[in-house]
Motif scaffolding. Sequence first.
Motif, PDB file in Angstrom:
ATOM      1  N   TRP A  69      47.470  81.833 -12.183  1.00  0.00           N
ATOM      2  CA  TRP A  69      47.964  82.839 -13.134  1.00  0.00           C
ATOM      3  C   TRP A  69      49.484  82.779 -13.216  1.00  0.00           C
ATOM      4  O   TRP A  69      50.046  82.679 -14.308  1.00  0.00           O
ATOM      5  N   TYR A  70      50.159  82.847 -12.053  1.00  0.00           N
ATOM      6  CA  TYR A  70      51.617  82.882 -12.051  1.00  0.00           C
ATOM      7  C   TYR A  70      52.197  81.635 -12.720  1.00  0.00           C
ATOM      8  O   TYR A  70      53.174  81.722 -13.470  1.00  0.00           O
ATOM      9  N   ASP A  71      51.592  80.485 -12.462  1.00  0.00           N
ATOM     10  CA  ASP A  71      52.085  79.221 -13.004  1.00  0.00           C
ATOM     11  C   ASP A  71      51.606  78.933 -14.428  1.00  0.00           C
ATOM     12  O   ASP A  71      52.043  77.958 -15.028  1.00  0.00           O
ATOM     13  N   SER A  72      50.716  79.768 -14.952  1.00  0.00           N
ATOM     14  CA  SER A  72      50.142  79.498 -16.272  1.00  0.00           C
ATOM     15  C   SER A  72      51.212  79.556 -17.360  1.00  0.00           C
ATOM     16  O   SER A  72      52.165  80.349 -17.279  1.00  0.00           O
ATOM     17  N   PRO A  73      51.068  78.723 -18.395  1.00  0.00           N
ATOM     18  CA  PRO A  73      52.025  78.762 -19.503  1.00  0.00           C
ATOM     19  C   PRO A  73      52.116  80.152 -20.140  1.00  0.00           C
ATOM     20  O   PRO A  73      53.208  80.592 -20.503  1.00  0.00           O
ATOM     21  N   TYR A  75      51.757  83.140 -18.729  1.00  0.00           N
ATOM     22  CA  TYR A  75      52.574  84.058 -17.941  1.00  0.00           C
ATOM     23  C   TYR A  75      54.019  83.589 -17.874  1.00  0.00           C
ATOM     24  O   TYR A  75      54.948  84.396 -17.997  1.00  0.00           O
ATOM     25  N   GLN A  76      54.236  82.291 -17.693  1.00  0.00           N
ATOM     26  CA  GLN A  76      55.604  81.775 -17.643  1.00  0.00           C
ATOM     27  C   GLN A  76      56.376  82.130 -18.913  1.00  0.00           C
ATOM     28  O   GLN A  76      57.581  82.386 -18.858  1.00  0.00           O
ATOM     29  N   GLU A  77      55.679  82.168 -20.034  1.00  0.00           N
ATOM     30  CA  GLU A  77      56.325  82.492 -21.307  1.00  0.00           C
ATOM     31  C   GLU A  77      56.876  83.921 -21.324  1.00  0.00           C
ATOM     32  O   GLU A  77      57.924  84.173 -21.924  1.00  0.00           O
ATOM     33  N   ILE A  78      56.180  84.862 -20.663  1.00  0.00           N
ATOM     34  CA  ILE A  78      56.627  86.251 -20.746  1.00  0.00           C
ATOM     35  C   ILE A  78      57.506  86.689 -19.572  1.00  0.00           C
ATOM     36  O   ILE A  78      58.117  87.759 -19.629  1.00  0.00           O
TER      37      ILE A  78
END
Length: 115
Positions: A69-73, A75-78
């Motif tokens: 989740w933390y590394d997902s695109p 989440y990284q976007e927000i």
Amino acid sequence: MTAYAIGLLHPQPPLHDDVFVYMERIQATMDPFGGRFITHGKVPEVHEGAFNGAVVILEFPDMDRARAWYDSPAYQEIIPMRADHIPSVIMLVNGVGPGHDAAALAAGLRAAQAG
């Protein structure tokens, strides 16, 4: 084993509009990984030490999904929407199983420390 994402936040009012957008979008980033809020932006009752802020705790089925989740695109976007406006400490941590025994853990740590 259950894992948690913990955020120690120091929001500065008034909140920037990006923070509201982050809040509106975060759940959708968590859903694919089985994440859910345990607490969200609550001010803790501090009994030891000093902390002047709010706490967010997210629960995930396991550490692999918490990391994903933390590394997902998505989440990284927000992240910048929060991080650019709220000083924070964000961490991932494993929970303990139902049979956790603090005394047994202490005994193992004591033995390891003794060499």
